[in-house]
Design an enzyme around this catalytic site. Sequence first.
Site: not given
Ligand SMILES: [Fe+2]
Ligand SMILES: [Fe+2]
Length: 258
Positions: A39, A67-68, A175
């Site tokens: 990501e 999330n990216h 993350h």
């Molecule tokens: Fe990350």
């Molecule tokens: Fe992330």
Amino acid sequence: MRLLFVGDVVGGPGRRALESLLPDLRSERSIDFVVVNGENSAGGLGITEKIASGWLASGVDAITLGNHAYKHRDVYPYLDREERIVRPANYPMGNPGRGHTVVERDGMRLGVVNLSGTVFLDAARSAFAEADAVLADLRGKADHVLVDFHAEATSEKVAMGWHLDGRVTACVGTHTHVPTADARVLPGGTAYISDVGMTGPRGGVIGVQKEQALERFRTQMPVRFETSDDDDIWLNAVVIEAGADGRATSIEQLLLPG
Ligand SMILES: [Fe+2]
Ligand SMILES: [Fe+2]
């Protein structure tokens, strides 16, 4: 079954560390499956078709995101088309890409699932209910299942480990870019770690140039972030071993200078 899972690969430094270490890791540890979280692989945020297809061509079995995932618009058709890359399953229905997949090697089928936490992160649905739905769909289709739980809060990750214990081969956290020291096999046979960490430059702030991150914290003003160009590069990963019954027997944390 021996599986190598590599934590968030950050920018060019992370990609170079992965590409230089992976061939020896694979042969020395008799790895069957390689899954990489990508990501942050394109300039620190998101992924491109060029990067993802290069990894898959070089023997990476599957790529997870977070999330990216949607940072680069050009990658959306690729996420729809390429079955070996997954974005969080609990994102809105109809968003580009898929949330789980099954990859095969040497007659073994590995289910790969990506989920997003909802504490300090946005997702459309509960990761816990989504995990149940995905596992129902994977029933009979996979011999082993790996869940990459992309989440911020350790409490949510530990809870997901217990939610999935005995139901998947491994539940690994990503993350935060900071590895945790809690790798273990849970009583039901699920290999667990709260966060695998990142593969990239450690001399910044979770991959970002430290001067830029510090300016943001000091001034609370918008600052453009770039991938740290320090030379303290590390590969953070785990190796998971499991029997034919799909239960993990060990999880080993790898923190290797790149
Ligand atoms: Fe990350
Ligand atoms: Fe992330």
